[in-house]
Design a protein around this motif. Sequence first.
Motif, mmCIF file in Angstrom:
data_model
loop_
_atom_site.group_PDB
_atom_site.id
_atom_site.type_symbol
_atom_site.label_atom_id
_atom_site.label_comp_id
_atom_site.label_asym_id
_atom_site.label_seq_id
_atom_site.Cartn_x
_atom_site.Cartn_y
_atom_site.Cartn_z
ATOM 1 N N ALA A 148 32.730 45.809 54.142
ATOM 2 C CA ALA A 148 33.900 46.689 54.238
ATOM 3 C C ALA A 148 34.515 46.745 52.846
ATOM 4 O O ALA A 148 34.609 45.720 52.160
ATOM 5 N N ILE A 149 34.915 47.939 52.421
ATOM 6 C CA ILE A 149 35.472 48.082 51.082
ATOM 7 C C ILE A 149 36.719 48.962 51.080
ATOM 8 O O ILE A 149 36.872 49.846 51.920
ATOM 9 N N ILE A 150 37.600 48.682 50.151
ATOM 10 C CA ILE A 150 38.710 49.567 49.817
ATOM 11 C C ILE A 150 38.586 49.813 48.315
ATOM 12 O O ILE A 150 38.709 48.885 47.517
ATOM 13 N N GLU A 151 38.319 51.057 47.949
ATOM 14 C CA GLU A 151 38.183 51.413 46.544
ATOM 15 C C GLU A 151 39.555 51.639 45.930
ATOM 16 O O GLU A 151 40.473 52.092 46.607
ATOM 17 N N GLU A 153 37.959 36.553 54.217
ATOM 18 C CA GLU A 153 37.797 36.302 52.791
ATOM 19 C C GLU A 153 37.562 37.625 52.066
ATOM 20 O O GLU A 153 36.580 38.321 52.313
ATOM 21 N N ILE A 154 38.503 37.973 51.183
ATOM 22 C CA ILE A 154 38.435 39.233 50.452
ATOM 23 C C ILE A 154 38.179 38.947 48.984
ATOM 24 O O ILE A 154 38.823 38.096 48.382
ATOM 25 N N THR A 155 37.244 39.689 48.429
ATOM 26 C CA THR A 155 36.896 39.567 47.016
ATOM 27 C C THR A 155 37.334 40.829 46.290
ATOM 28 O O THR A 155 37.139 41.933 46.796
ATOM 29 N N ASP A 156 37.933 40.664 45.112
ATOM 30 C CA ASP A 156 38.273 41.801 44.270
ATOM 31 C C ASP A 156 37.129 41.990 43.284
ATOM 32 O O ASP A 156 36.991 41.234 42.331
ATOM 33 N N MET A 208 43.365 46.132 55.647
ATOM 34 C CA MET A 208 44.375 46.784 54.815
ATOM 35 C C MET A 208 45.580 45.871 54.608
ATOM 36 O O MET A 208 46.119 45.789 53.497
ATOM 37 N N SER A 209 45.991 45.183 55.644
ATOM 38 C CA SER A 209 47.124 44.269 55.548
ATOM 39 C C SER A 209 46.849 43.157 54.538
ATOM 40 O O SER A 209 47.689 42.846 53.683
ATOM 41 N N GLU A 210 45.670 42.564 54.607
ATOM 42 C CA GLU A 210 45.297 41.489 53.683
ATOM 43 C C GLU A 210 45.256 41.997 52.239
ATOM 44 O O GLU A 210 45.731 41.324 51.325
ATOM 45 N N GLN A 263 36.840 47.657 43.653
ATOM 46 C CA GLN A 263 36.987 47.678 45.102
ATOM 47 C C GLN A 263 37.231 46.271 45.631
ATOM 48 O O GLN A 263 36.766 45.298 45.081
ATOM 49 N N PHE A 264 38.018 46.228 46.705
ATOM 50 C CA PHE A 264 38.189 44.996 47.464
ATOM 51 C C PHE A 264 37.077 44.985 48.494
ATOM 52 O O PHE A 264 36.776 46.018 49.101
ATOM 53 N N GLU A 265 36.474 43.813 48.722
ATOM 54 C CA GLU A 265 35.325 43.720 49.620
ATOM 55 C C GLU A 265 35.491 42.549 50.583
ATOM 56 O O GLU A 265 36.066 41.525 50.231
ATOM 57 N N THR A 266 34.956 42.730 51.773
ATOM 58 C CA THR A 266 34.839 41.637 52.721
ATOM 59 C C THR A 266 33.650 41.926 53.628
ATOM 60 O O THR A 266 33.284 43.082 53.854
ATOM 61 N N LYS A 267 33.035 40.866 54.122
ATOM 62 C CA LYS A 267 31.904 41.038 55.032
ATOM 63 C C LYS A 267 32.423 41.379 56.423
ATOM 64 O O LYS A 267 33.413 40.815 56.883
#
Length: 95
Positions: free
Chosen positions: A21-24, A2-5, A53-55, A11-15
């Motif tokens: 874990a984040i992608i800024e 489950e990814i949250t924007d 990254m794929s998600e 940033q995209f976030e997931t537990k």
Amino acid sequence: MEITDNSFLRQFETKANGGLAIIEYSVQERKIFLTKIFVPEMKSKEEFSEMFMSEVLEIIRDRNISVVPTAAIITKFIRKNRKYKSLLPTGIRIW
């Protein structure tokens, strides 16, 4: 996964492994610049990072915007996974 924007923090976030874990990112003119990735320490960190990254790239594909990877690990991932090269804007190539 489950990814949250989180648009407020850009940033995209997931537990992950009890952490976050984040992608800024930064958005400019229908392009999203992926600037940084952080994944907490875990056994399968590389495998998790690739799945994350794929998600995120699939979310971006659904939004129909271009991706400009500025983080080396994300550039390497796109280079390795050719199906995401179509997300790059015209004139941007990664080798």
